[in-house]
Design a protein around this motif. Sequence first.
Motif, PDB file in Angstrom:
ATOM      1  N   SER A  70      -3.995  -4.189   5.815  1.00 19.80           N
ATOM      2  CA  SER A  70      -4.551  -3.761   4.525  1.00 19.80           C
ATOM      3  C   SER A  70      -4.029  -2.401   4.071  1.00 19.80           C
ATOM      4  O   SER A  70      -3.902  -2.155   2.876  1.00 19.80           O
ATOM      5  CB  SER A  70      -6.080  -3.765   4.559  1.00 19.80           C
ATOM      6  OG  SER A  70      -6.555  -2.799   5.455  1.00 19.80           O
ATOM      7  N   GLU A  71      -3.678  -1.535   5.007  1.00 21.62           N
ATOM      8  CA  GLU A  71      -3.149  -0.221   4.622  1.00 21.62           C
ATOM      9  C   GLU A  71      -1.713  -0.302   4.107  1.00 21.62           C
ATOM     10  O   GLU A  71      -1.201   0.671   3.557  1.00 21.62           O
ATOM     11  CB  GLU A  71      -3.234   0.747   5.798  1.00 21.62           C
ATOM     12  CG  GLU A  71      -2.422   0.312   6.994  1.00 21.62           C
ATOM     13  CD  GLU A  71      -2.798   1.036   8.271  1.00 21.62           C
ATOM     14  OE1 GLU A  71      -1.867   1.426   9.002  1.00 21.62           O
ATOM     15  OE2 GLU A  71      -3.997   1.205   8.528  1.00 21.62           O
ATOM     16  N   CYS A  72      -1.071  -1.444   4.234  1.00 15.17           N
ATOM     17  CA  CYS A  72       0.313  -1.614   3.786  1.00 15.17           C
ATOM     18  C   CYS A  72       0.413  -2.264   2.413  1.00 15.17           C
ATOM     19  O   CYS A  72       1.515  -2.493   1.924  1.00 15.17           O
ATOM     20  CB  CYS A  72       1.078  -2.484   4.785  1.00 15.17           C
ATOM     21  SG  CYS A  72       1.148  -1.771   6.419  1.00 15.17           S
ATOM     22  N   ILE A  73      -0.717  -2.559   1.791  1.00 16.64           N
ATOM     23  CA  ILE A  73      -0.704  -3.224   0.495  1.00 16.64           C
ATOM     24  C   ILE A  73      -0.341  -2.209  -0.581  1.00 16.64           C
ATOM     25  O   ILE A  73      -1.016  -1.204  -0.759  1.00 16.64           O
ATOM     26  CB  ILE A  73      -2.074  -3.873   0.197  1.00 16.64           C
ATOM     27  CG1 ILE A  73      -2.460  -4.856   1.299  1.00 16.64           C
ATOM     28  CG2 ILE A  73      -2.054  -4.542  -1.183  1.00 16.64           C
ATOM     29  CD1 ILE A  73      -1.476  -5.945   1.554  1.00 16.64           C
ATOM     30  N   GLN A  87       2.086  -7.167  -3.036  1.00 18.17           N
ATOM     31  CA  GLN A  87       3.222  -6.396  -2.553  1.00 18.17           C
ATOM     32  C   GLN A  87       2.818  -5.678  -1.269  1.00 18.17           C
ATOM     33  O   GLN A  87       1.820  -4.956  -1.245  1.00 18.17           O
ATOM     34  CB  GLN A  87       3.667  -5.393  -3.591  1.00 18.17           C
ATOM     35  CG  GLN A  87       4.201  -6.056  -4.834  1.00 18.17           C
ATOM     36  CD  GLN A  87       4.421  -5.066  -5.952  1.00 18.17           C
ATOM     37  OE1 GLN A  87       3.578  -4.209  -6.187  1.00 18.17           O
ATOM     38  NE2 GLN A  87       5.543  -5.184  -6.635  1.00 18.17           N
ATOM     39  N   VAL A  88       3.610  -5.906  -0.226  1.00 20.39           N
ATOM     40  CA  VAL A  88       3.350  -5.314   1.081  1.00 20.39           C
ATOM     41  C   VAL A  88       4.541  -4.446   1.451  1.00 20.39           C
ATOM     42  O   VAL A  88       5.695  -4.876   1.339  1.00 20.39           O
ATOM     43  CB  VAL A  88       3.146  -6.414   2.155  1.00 20.39           C
ATOM     44  CG1 VAL A  88       2.935  -5.799   3.522  1.00 20.39           C
ATOM     45  CG2 VAL A  88       1.990  -7.318   1.784  1.00 20.39           C
ATOM     46  N   LYS A  89       4.258  -3.230   1.870  1.00 19.97           N
ATOM     47  CA  LYS A  89       5.326  -2.323   2.289  1.00 19.97           C
ATOM     48  C   LYS A  89       5.088  -1.930   3.738  1.00 19.97           C
ATOM     49  O   LYS A  89       4.091  -1.278   4.052  1.00 19.97           O
ATOM     50  CB  LYS A  89       5.359  -1.080   1.400  1.00 19.97           C
ATOM     51  CG  LYS A  89       6.489  -0.154   1.743  1.00 19.97           C
ATOM     52  CD  LYS A  89       6.547   1.031   0.807  1.00 19.97           C
ATOM     53  CE  LYS A  89       7.724   1.909   1.170  1.00 19.97           C
ATOM     54  NZ  LYS A  89       7.809   3.080   0.301  1.00 19.97           N
ATOM     55  N   ILE A  95       7.807  -6.683   1.114  1.00 22.34           N
ATOM     56  CA  ILE A  95       7.542  -8.117   1.036  1.00 22.34           C
ATOM     57  C   ILE A  95       6.769  -8.397  -0.242  1.00 22.34           C
ATOM     58  O   ILE A  95       5.768  -7.742  -0.530  1.00 22.34           O
ATOM     59  CB  ILE A  95       6.722  -8.614   2.244  1.00 22.34           C
ATOM     60  CG1 ILE A  95       7.396  -8.223   3.560  1.00 22.34           C
ATOM     61  CG2 ILE A  95       6.523 -10.122   2.177  1.00 22.34           C
ATOM     62  CD1 ILE A  95       6.546  -8.460   4.781  1.00 22.34           C
ATOM     63  N   PHE A  96       7.234  -9.362  -1.002  1.00 18.94           N
ATOM     64  CA  PHE A  96       6.560  -9.830  -2.205  1.00 18.94           C
ATOM     65  C   PHE A  96       6.003 -11.202  -1.875  1.00 18.94           C
ATOM     66  O   PHE A  96       6.745 -12.134  -1.570  1.00 18.94           O
ATOM     67  CB  PHE A  96       7.546  -9.917  -3.371  1.00 18.94           C
ATOM     68  CG  PHE A  96       6.905 -10.353  -4.652  1.00 18.94           C
ATOM     69  CD1 PHE A  96       6.308  -9.430  -5.493  1.00 18.94           C
ATOM     70  CD2 PHE A  96       6.887 -11.687  -5.018  1.00 18.94           C
ATOM     71  CE1 PHE A  96       5.714  -9.828  -6.684  1.00 18.94           C
ATOM     72  CE2 PHE A  96       6.301 -12.102  -6.201  1.00 18.94           C
ATOM     73  CZ  PHE A  96       5.713 -11.166  -7.034  1.00 18.94           C
TER      74      PHE A  96
END
Length: 140
Positions: A70-73, A87-89, A95-96
């Motif tokens: 969740s912290e990467c959203i 969107q995830v980083k 990553i989309f």
Amino acid sequence: MRTREICFRNPNVCGGMDDKIDDVCELMKERRLNILCVNGTKRKGNGGAIKHRSRRRCRGVNFIISERLSECINGYESVNLRLLSLQVKTELMLIFILGVYTPDMFKPFEEREEFWVDVRDILRKCDRNERIVMLADFSA
């Protein structure tokens, strides 16, 4: 977040999520899943990503995200009730993720065509450096 592996799933949660959310979250923990795309949730609201164990409501398509990820959203966009992007980083990549719930064959042809135009338009917004993951219910 530094990780080599992110686990995705797209289960069929028949009949709605309200009475199953705790079971689904427990299953995510047991199977070490990071992102679950659930379709046909029959939840009310504008759409959006559910953090693990939260109660944000939407109909159509939804994401359940593990606490770890969740912290990467970076963000999400509810295009309509059938399309939700996330969107995830991570430290290693962007990553989309596109959650898709296709209209069935009983919907008017124009509605189905418009849906696929929306899918194409949102995928065109992706950055060239992003990995694209589509989690979908194509049962229609």
